[in-house]
Scaffold this motif. Structure first.
Motif: not given
Lengths: 201, 390
Positions: B250-255, B303-309, B327-332
């Motif tokens: 699980v990864v949180a994209c925002d709140s 990651l620290s810049d909001g990307r997901i690895l 991914s630059d778009d929260c995993g899409s």
């Protein structure tokens, strides 16, 4: 510590019940009376508490299931006292009600909790929910009609409040898989007996 | 029962039911379910500019024939701790959970692995028979306390698993007695753990777990530690049904929004995902990504810049290669970044990643079932890998 103590009591009652049944049904021994009861209790304590391969019987049973429901324990206690003294804590009506309750609760809970569909009914047992409201309504109804299984359900919510079991989920206090299987067998055999005693129409 | 006893029983019943209702509503009004604590760190610029990559074995001289399912965390004092299980073979009775610790900034090697728990100590602590121990996950909570969530089995294979928890207040030197968590009404079996917890603003956290028996599906184990860590409570919710998705990451994209990625047991052999818009309370119907999955564990990290690895086995049928995608778009949508292992006939599996406080990404995984490998790299290294691929 409390959950293990509860589990120990369950194991002890199970051993007493098995001993009583064996002595009564296989060896045709009269098990009613203070001396007989005391002897069976002492032997049962020894069987339950003496370690085998590092663990006592109560711990072995605890390993397989740490959460035997309160209705199952109540039925066991009732049978043990009935065998020893002839006093029935739970009369036939209460036992039949408890088994119907166990069968309905188990049929609702287990298939979905084990993955049938997306809804998990086990979720509603973690904290106050409509499960508590239903349980309260059933308990009050049974108490009003003077069914002693209502008292057992009151003990269930008491046990949940003081965390008598390892589980923190209300479902585990009111039903367990063994109770459901026993309920199923009891209702089936009762129905068959009822059919035969009625005789052909 | 006479009239008086009926009245007394009714009053007692009402009071006994009022207690959990009062407790629930008073606690909920005081501490409502929280929002995700997304963790974008402000990383020093020069740190980001210099690409770095460190490769090492945590257990270069393996103390067991087989090792598997590693996890890593940063302790309250900045050191790194990693745990895994090892033994003669997977599922053997001599398996134990090992821990190794290393100073994050020094070039000192990892400490010699030592056993935290094995079947004998687990049996003593849990007061019951334990046939073997298995998957373990280690992490630090918001109060700096170290948690170990691990699997024990009394009967059968992995479907007979139960989860247990141990805690340490001194960075893993000493541990509390194990506590069994009851999570299933059916003999409390078939609950396992593999991936990182997700944290909430109020200090609560949720551990992605999974059920693997008649059904195979992902779940969230919610943990509320209460004031000063007292009164820990657990509850469990289901993320998806069915018989094909396990080991959620699980990864949180925002709140409020987040993504869960799943190991896929189905024949389509793709990483699956679902989405939440209410901080994990409910999840969308799972769908497949284009990333391949050979029925093997995956791990995703914000990651620290909001990307997901994501670390995963980029194959439909083997664990011979271990890759990274971003991914630059929260995993899409995903872009492959690097293949970090690739050797025919070998296994590189069960990745687990964390983001260190200095922005370093730590990745641990099973290396040929003989060692646990640790990779430490940064955003700049990822960007260079992306450039190389292009």
């Amino acid at each position: 510590m409390i959950p293990f103590a509860y589990s120990f009591i369950f194991s002890f009652l199970l051993v007493v019940f098995i001993l009583q049944s064996v002595l009564k049904k296989i060896f045709a021994v009269n098990i009613k009376g203070y001396m007989q009861a005391l002897t069976i209790l002492l032997i049962s304590v020894l069987i339950t508490a003496i370690p085998f391969q590092g663990l006592c019987l109560a711990q072995w049973i605890f390993s397989m299931n740490a959460n035997f429901s309160i209705p199952l324990t109540a039925i066991l206690l009732s049978r043990v006292i009935d065998n020893a003294s002839g006093i029935r804590l739970l009369d036939r009506n209460a036992v039949l009600t408890s088994t119907v309750f166990g069968l309905i609760a188990g049929t609702f809970l287990y298939p979905m909790a084990l993955g049938l569909g997306r809804f998990d009914p086990y979720e509603i047992g973690w904290s106050f929910s409509f499960l508590f409201m239903i349980l309260m309504a059933v308990t009050l109804l049974l108490i009003i009609v003077k069914n002693r299984f209502g008292i057992v359900l009151t003990v269930c919510i008491l046990g949940y409040n003081i965390r008598i079991m390892e589980s923190h989920n209300l479902w585990d206090y009111i039903v367990d898989p063994v109770f459901m299987i026993i309920s199923c067998i009891y209702i089936t055999t009762s129905a068959i007996k009822h059919m035969y005693t009625r005789g052909p129409v | 029962m006479n009239k008086h006893s009926v009245i007394i029983l009714i009053i007692v019943t009402l009071l006994l039911h009022a207690w959990p209702a009062w407790r629930h509503f008073s606690q909920f009004s005081r501490e409502p379910y929280s929002t995700f604590r997304a963790n974008p760190l402000s990383v020093v610029n020069e740190e980001k500019a210099r690409p770095s990559m460190l490769k090492e074995f945590i257990n270069p001289e393996s103390v067991s024939d087989m090792v598997h399912v590693s996890s890593i965390c940063e302790l309250a004092d900045g050191r790194l701790a990693s745990v895994w299980y090892g033994g003669t073979r997977e599922g053997s009775k001599d398996t134990a959970v090992f821990i190794s610790i290393r100073d994050a900034d020094s070039r000192e090697p990892w400490s010699r692995p030592r056993v935290i728990i094995d079947r004998k100590s687990a049996s003593e602590e849990l007061k019951r028979y334990v046939k073997k121990v298995g998957n373990a996950v280690i992490f630090t909570d918001s109060e700096g306390r170290l948690w170990l969530v691990y699997v024990t089995i009394a009967i059968g294979g992995w479907s007979g698993s139960s989860l247990n928890v141990k805690m340490s207040n001194d960075g893993g030197d000493s541990w509390s007695t194990s506590e069994r968590i009851t999570l299933s009404p059916f003999f409390n079996v078939s609950e396992l753990v593999k991936n990182n917890p997700v944290f909430f603003e109020n200090g609560d956290f949720a551990i992605p777990i999974y059920h693997e028996c008649f059904g195979r599906f992902p779940e969230m184990l919610w943990v509320r530690t209460g004031n000063n860590g007292s009164g820990i409570s657990f509850r469990k919710t289901r993320m998806a049904g069915g018989r094909r998705l396990i080991q959620p990451s699980v990864v949180a994209c925002d709140s409020y929004s987040g993504r869960a990625f799943y190991r896929n047991l189905a024949s389509d052999r793709k990483v699956a995902f679902s989405t939440t818009d209410n901080a994990g309370s409910t999840w969308s119907e799972p769908e497949n990504l284009r990333l391949r999955n050979p029925d093997s564990g995956i791990n995703a990290l914000l990651l620290s810049d909001g990307r997901i690895l994501m670390a995963f086995n980029d194959s439909s049928n083997s664990r011979e290669s271990l890759s990274l995608a971003i991914s630059d778009d929260c995993g899409s949508s995903w872009e492959n970044v690097s293949t970090i292992e690739n050797e025919e006939g070998q296994e590189f599996s069960y990745p687990y990643m964390i983001l260190g406080r200095n922005g370093t990404i730590h990745l641990v995984y099973t290396w040929k079932r003989r060692h646990i490998r640790h990779l430490a790299f940064n955003d700049a290294w990822i960007d260079i890998q992306k450039g190389v691929r292009k």
